[in-house]
Design a protein around this motif. Structure first.
Motif, PDB file in Angstrom:
ATOM      1  N   SER A   1       0.697  -1.091   0.013  1.00  0.00           N
ATOM      2  CA  SER A   1       0.024   0.084   0.042  1.00  0.00           C
ATOM      3  C   SER A   1       0.909   1.388   0.218  1.00  0.00           C
ATOM      4  O   SER A   1       2.097   1.367   0.368  1.00  0.00           O
ATOM      5  N   ILE A   2       0.284   2.240  -0.502  1.00  0.00           N
ATOM      6  CA  ILE A   2       0.897   3.525  -0.039  1.00  0.00           C
ATOM      7  C   ILE A   2      -0.287   4.648   0.297  1.00  0.00           C
ATOM      8  O   ILE A   2      -1.360   4.274   0.235  1.00  0.00           O
ATOM      9  N   ASP A   3       0.292   5.627   0.939  1.00  0.00           N
ATOM     10  CA  ASP A   3      -0.653   6.717   1.296  1.00  0.00           C
ATOM     11  C   ASP A   3      -1.096   7.524   0.268  1.00  0.00           C
ATOM     12  O   ASP A   3      -0.419   8.108  -0.476  1.00  0.00           O
ATOM     13  N   ALA A   4      -2.462   7.641   0.273  1.00  0.00           N
ATOM     14  CA  ALA A   4      -2.833   8.566  -0.667  1.00  0.00           C
ATOM     15  C   ALA A   4      -4.543   9.046  -0.540  1.00  0.00           C
ATOM     16  O   ALA A   4      -5.258   8.196   0.035  1.00  0.00           O
ATOM     17  N   LEU A   5      -4.910  10.019  -1.057  1.00  0.00           N
ATOM     18  CA  LEU A   5      -6.339  10.423  -0.794  1.00  0.00           C
ATOM     19  C   LEU A   5      -7.096   9.915  -2.203  1.00  0.00           C
ATOM     20  O   LEU A   5      -6.602  10.332  -3.205  1.00  0.00           O
ATOM     21  N   VAL A   6      -8.089   9.124  -1.758  1.00  0.00           N
ATOM     22  CA  VAL A   6      -8.892   8.622  -2.883  1.00  0.00           C
ATOM     23  C   VAL A   6     -10.345   9.017  -2.462  1.00  0.00           C
ATOM     24  O   VAL A   6     -10.840   8.890  -1.713  1.00  0.00           O
ATOM     25  N   GLY A   7     -10.854   9.786  -3.622  1.00  0.00           N
ATOM     26  CA  GLY A   7     -12.140   9.855  -3.448  1.00  0.00           C
ATOM     27  C   GLY A   7     -12.973  10.202  -4.899  1.00  0.00           C
ATOM     28  O   GLY A   7     -12.473   9.730  -5.890  1.00  0.00           O
ATOM     29  N   TYR A   8     -14.216  10.665  -4.786  1.00  0.00           N
ATOM     30  CA  TYR A   8     -14.783  10.954  -6.237  1.00  0.00           C
ATOM     31  C   TYR A   8     -15.956  11.927  -6.154  1.00  0.00           C
ATOM     32  O   TYR A   8     -16.297  12.450  -5.108  1.00  0.00           O
ATOM     33  N   VAL A   9     -16.056  12.653  -7.313  1.00  0.00           N
ATOM     34  CA  VAL A   9     -17.183  13.437  -7.711  1.00  0.00           C
ATOM     35  C   VAL A   9     -18.060  12.900  -8.527  1.00  0.00           C
ATOM     36  O   VAL A   9     -17.841  11.874  -9.165  1.00  0.00           O
ATOM     37  N   PRO A  10     -19.271  13.440  -8.602  1.00  0.00           N
ATOM     38  CA  PRO A  10     -20.433  12.708  -9.458  1.00  0.00           C
ATOM     39  C   PRO A  10     -19.887  12.783 -10.902  1.00  0.00           C
ATOM     40  O   PRO A  10     -18.901  13.585 -11.549  1.00  0.00           O
ATOM     41  N   ARG A  11     -20.093  11.583 -11.521  1.00  0.00           N
ATOM     42  CA  ARG A  11     -19.759  11.271 -12.881  1.00  0.00           C
ATOM     43  C   ARG A  11     -20.691  11.555 -14.002  1.00  0.00           C
ATOM     44  O   ARG A  11     -21.795  11.097 -13.762  1.00  0.00           O
ATOM     45  N   LEU A  12     -20.206  12.172 -15.146  1.00  0.00           N
ATOM     46  CA  LEU A  12     -21.309  12.251 -16.196  1.00  0.00           C
ATOM     47  C   LEU A  12     -21.143  11.276 -17.135  1.00  0.00           C
ATOM     48  O   LEU A  12     -22.046  10.545 -17.468  1.00  0.00           O
ATOM     49  N   GLY A  13     -20.210  11.195 -17.832  1.00  0.00           N
ATOM     50  CA  GLY A  13     -20.075  10.183 -18.854  1.00  0.00           C
ATOM     51  C   GLY A  13     -19.647   8.647 -18.325  1.00  0.00           C
ATOM     52  O   GLY A  13     -19.198   8.574 -17.225  1.00  0.00           O
ATOM     53  N   SER A  14     -19.964   7.740 -19.157  1.00  0.00           N
ATOM     54  CA  SER A  14     -19.822   6.219 -18.570  1.00  0.00           C
ATOM     55  C   SER A  14     -18.174   5.853 -19.211  1.00  0.00           C
ATOM     56  O   SER A  14     -18.167   6.793 -20.138  1.00  0.00           O
ATOM     57  N   THR A  15     -17.834   4.908 -18.902  1.00  0.00           N
ATOM     58  CA  THR A  15     -16.494   4.585 -19.217  1.00  0.00           C
ATOM     59  C   THR A  15     -16.548   4.010 -20.751  1.00  0.00           C
ATOM     60  O   THR A  15     -15.515   4.469 -21.418  1.00  0.00           O
ATOM     61  N   ALA A  16     -17.680   3.404 -21.177  1.00  0.00           N
ATOM     62  CA  ALA A  16     -17.849   2.956 -22.483  1.00  0.00           C
ATOM     63  C   ALA A  16     -17.661   4.313 -23.492  1.00  0.00           C
ATOM     64  O   ALA A  16     -17.014   4.118 -24.298  1.00  0.00           O
ATOM     65  N   THR A  17     -18.352   5.448 -22.985  1.00  0.00           N
ATOM     66  CA  THR A  17     -18.354   6.530 -24.077  1.00  0.00           C
ATOM     67  C   THR A  17     -17.262   7.369 -23.976  1.00  0.00           C
ATOM     68  O   THR A  17     -16.583   7.491 -25.109  1.00  0.00           O
ATOM     69  N   LEU A  18     -16.310   7.360 -22.983  1.00  0.00           N
ATOM     70  CA  LEU A  18     -15.208   8.078 -22.547  1.00  0.00           C
ATOM     71  C   LEU A  18     -14.217   7.118 -23.378  1.00  0.00           C
ATOM     72  O   LEU A  18     -13.163   7.668 -24.275  1.00  0.00           O
ATOM     73  N   VAL A  19     -14.198   5.897 -23.319  1.00  0.00           N
ATOM     74  CA  VAL A  19     -13.034   5.030 -24.395  1.00  0.00           C
ATOM     75  C   VAL A  19     -13.387   5.043 -25.590  1.00  0.00           C
ATOM     76  O   VAL A  19     -12.558   5.332 -26.511  1.00  0.00           O
ATOM     77  N   ALA A  20     -14.602   5.189 -26.071  1.00  0.00           N
ATOM     78  CA  ALA A  20     -14.969   5.305 -27.466  1.00  0.00           C
ATOM     79  C   ALA A  20     -14.692   6.558 -27.889  1.00  0.00           C
ATOM     80  O   ALA A  20     -14.269   6.761 -29.087  1.00  0.00           O
ATOM     81  N   TYR A  21     -14.552   7.827 -27.145  1.00  0.00           N
ATOM     82  CA  TYR A  21     -14.292   9.073 -27.603  1.00  0.00           C
ATOM     83  C   TYR A  21     -12.856   8.975 -27.884  1.00  0.00           C
ATOM     84  O   TYR A  21     -12.275   9.626 -28.875  1.00  0.00           O
ATOM     85  N   VAL A  22     -12.047   8.609 -27.031  1.00  0.00           N
ATOM     86  CA  VAL A  22     -10.703   8.307 -27.094  1.00  0.00           C
ATOM     87  C   VAL A  22     -10.115   7.784 -28.467  1.00  0.00           C
ATOM     88  O   VAL A  22      -9.363   8.045 -29.151  1.00  0.00           O
ATOM     89  N   LYS A  23     -10.913   6.673 -28.676  1.00  0.00           N
ATOM     90  CA  LYS A  23     -10.591   5.640 -29.853  1.00  0.00           C
ATOM     91  C   LYS A  23     -10.920   6.540 -31.170  1.00  0.00           C
ATOM     92  O   LYS A  23     -10.392   6.541 -32.092  1.00  0.00           O
ATOM     93  N   LYS A  24     -11.864   7.517 -31.030  1.00  0.00           N
ATOM     94  CA  LYS A  24     -12.421   8.238 -32.088  1.00  0.00           C
ATOM     95  C   LYS A  24     -11.253   9.155 -32.462  1.00  0.00           C
ATOM     96  O   LYS A  24     -10.631   9.698 -33.573  1.00  0.00           O
ATOM     97  N   LEU A  25     -10.685  10.035 -31.435  1.00  0.00           N
ATOM     98  CA  LEU A  25      -9.884  10.787 -31.395  1.00  0.00           C
ATOM     99  C   LEU A  25      -8.520  10.408 -31.929  1.00  0.00           C
ATOM    100  O   LEU A  25      -7.937  10.959 -32.708  1.00  0.00           O
ATOM    101  N   ARG A  26      -8.345   9.057 -31.494  1.00  0.00           N
ATOM    102  CA  ARG A  26      -6.857   8.336 -32.000  1.00  0.00           C
ATOM    103  C   ARG A  26      -7.099   8.023 -33.399  1.00  0.00           C
ATOM    104  O   ARG A  26      -6.107   8.228 -34.230  1.00  0.00           O
ATOM    105  N   GLY A  27      -8.435   7.868 -33.804  1.00  0.00           N
ATOM    106  CA  GLY A  27      -8.654   7.762 -35.363  1.00  0.00           C
ATOM    107  C   GLY A  27      -8.522   8.775 -36.255  1.00  0.00           C
ATOM    108  O   GLY A  27      -7.932   8.905 -37.178  1.00  0.00           O
ATOM    109  N   SER A  28      -8.959  10.158 -35.642  1.00  0.00           N
ATOM    110  CA  SER A  28      -8.799  11.254 -36.318  1.00  0.00           C
ATOM    111  C   SER A  28      -7.210  12.085 -36.144  1.00  0.00           C
ATOM    112  O   SER A  28      -6.872  13.052 -36.934  1.00  0.00           O
ATOM    113  N   ALA A  29      -6.707  11.769 -35.010  1.00  0.00           N
ATOM    114  CA  ALA A  29      -5.369  12.411 -34.843  1.00  0.00           C
ATOM    115  C   ALA A  29      -4.481  11.578 -34.353  1.00  0.00           C
ATOM    116  O   ALA A  29      -3.882  11.571 -33.092  1.00  0.00           O
ATOM    117  N   PRO A  30      -4.165  10.417 -35.070  1.00  0.00           N
ATOM    118  CA  PRO A  30      -3.264   9.235 -34.602  1.00  0.00           C
ATOM    119  C   PRO A  30      -1.776   9.514 -33.932  1.00  0.00           C
ATOM    120  O   PRO A  30      -1.575   8.932 -32.939  1.00  0.00           O
TER     121      PRO A  30
END
Ligand code: PMV
Length: 330
Positions: free
Chosen positions: A187-216
């Motif tokens: 283990s290491i010491d670190a602060l872990v928390g969260y704020v409300p989330r808007l996008g889903s993992t699938a949408t964000l992964v798809a967004y990065v994939k699209k960006l990779r397609g247009s600016a590889p």
């Protein structure tokens, strides 16, 4: 009637999210905020999934997935139910078919889809308890592979990061190509928390994939830079150099900005934590809000937790790294 219980940690990504989807290593840690998954055979042959406290703000209620009530929570319940059914299916294929009904109860104080690996924890927990009930014991690495299969089949795309981390525990260097994941330290010491989330993992992964397609070339350079952060992050984790971990977290956050996945809410918390004295902080997970992690002198983490809470964030842990999945017969 036999029962089995799995106590599964959640996880936080320290460095390397998104790049890990494209085969680069990442560092993640098990978080001691556990999800309990209990399974038992049912004599009536029915299969039932019960969720207790899946949403942190909704009081504890047991929901029979077939009941049609709790419409507001229906979507997240349906999503989790798909991991549960797939895990039972995978378990059944390994044990050569399950004759009786099975009841799975899930207790969690974390909401799903906040980048803390709740779906990986549920997948691993259901698999482990189902296998245990059927008299099959497998080691954590084997379990991680099976749980990853569940995630892949439900999501379509997923790195093995979350499932490896919740199964192995500790702070893990994830190797998405050869699956030689390495527990770097407990283990290491670190602060872990969260704020409300808007996008889903699938949408964000798809967004990065699209960006990779247009600016590889641009995206490839960012991914390589993230891989360099992971490489230097590994050294900093091994040496427990919190100042360097913080600086690398800031660099990683900036690179995630370059990918366009950082939300304003994550930025607000990250900047407030840095101003309050953290060596560094970053969003964690797919983005669009959700989890964050900050590094500081360990004695300072309580004060930083207050700062995060004052901004409306939830604080989950002051430690990154704990034991992996624990399974027992009841
Ligand atoms: O589901 P999250 O928010 O923990 O994101 C997972 C991290 C990604 O690298 C973006 C996706 C993956 O499968 O590793």
């Amino acid at each position: 009637m036999r029962r089995a219980l799995a106590r599964v940690p959640t996880k936080v990504t320290l460095f390397g999210e998104h790049a890990v989807v494209y085969g680069y290593p990442a560092i993640a840690a098990a978080v001691p905020k556990r999800i309990d998954v209990e399974a038992r055979f049912r004599s009536d042959g029915r299969s039932v999934i019960r969720f207790e406290g899946v949403e942190i703000r909704v009081p504890l209620t047991a929901v029979d997935i077939g009941s049609g009530s709790h419409e507001a929570r229906r979507e997240s319940i349906d999503r989790i139910a798909s991991y549960v059914s797939k895990a039972i299916e995978v378990c059944s294929s390994i044990v050569g078919g399950i004759d009786s009904g099975i009841e799975v109860s899930i207790r969690s104080s974390l909401p799903p889809s906040i980048g803390l690996g709740t779906s990986a924890a549920v997948s691993a927990g259901v698999l482990a308890t189902c296998l245990e009930l059927n008299g099959v014991s497998i080691d954590a690495r084997e379990l991680a592979k099976l749980a990853w299969r569940v995630e892949l089949e439900v999501q379509g795309a997923a790195s093995p990061m979350d499932t490896a981390t919740v199964c192995l525990g500790g702070v893990v260097l994830v190797d998405p190509v050869n699956h030689r994941h390495r527990v770097v330290r407990d283990s290491i010491d670190a602060l872990v928390g969260y704020v409300p989330r808007l996008g889903s993992t699938a949408t964000l992964v798809a967004y990065v994939k699209k960006l990779r397609g247009s600016a590889p070339r641009v995206v490839e350079s960012i991914m390589r830079a993230i891989a360099a952060v992971v490489d230097e992050g590994l050294d900093a984790v091994e040496k427990l150099d919190y100042e360097r971990l913080g600086m690398l977290a800031n660099a990683n956050h900036g690179l995630l900005h370059a990918l366009g996945v950082v939300s304003e809410s994550s930025d607000r918390v990250v900047h407030a934590l840095r101003r309050a004295g953290a060596y560094g902080a970053k969003m964690s997970g797919a983005g669009g809000g959700g989890a964050f992690v900050a590094f500081a002198q360990p004695g300072m983490l309580h004060r930083l937790a207050h700062v995060a809470r004052a901004l409306g964030a939830e604080v989950v842990s002051l430690k990154a790294g704990c034991s992996g999945i624990e399974v027992e017969q009841l």
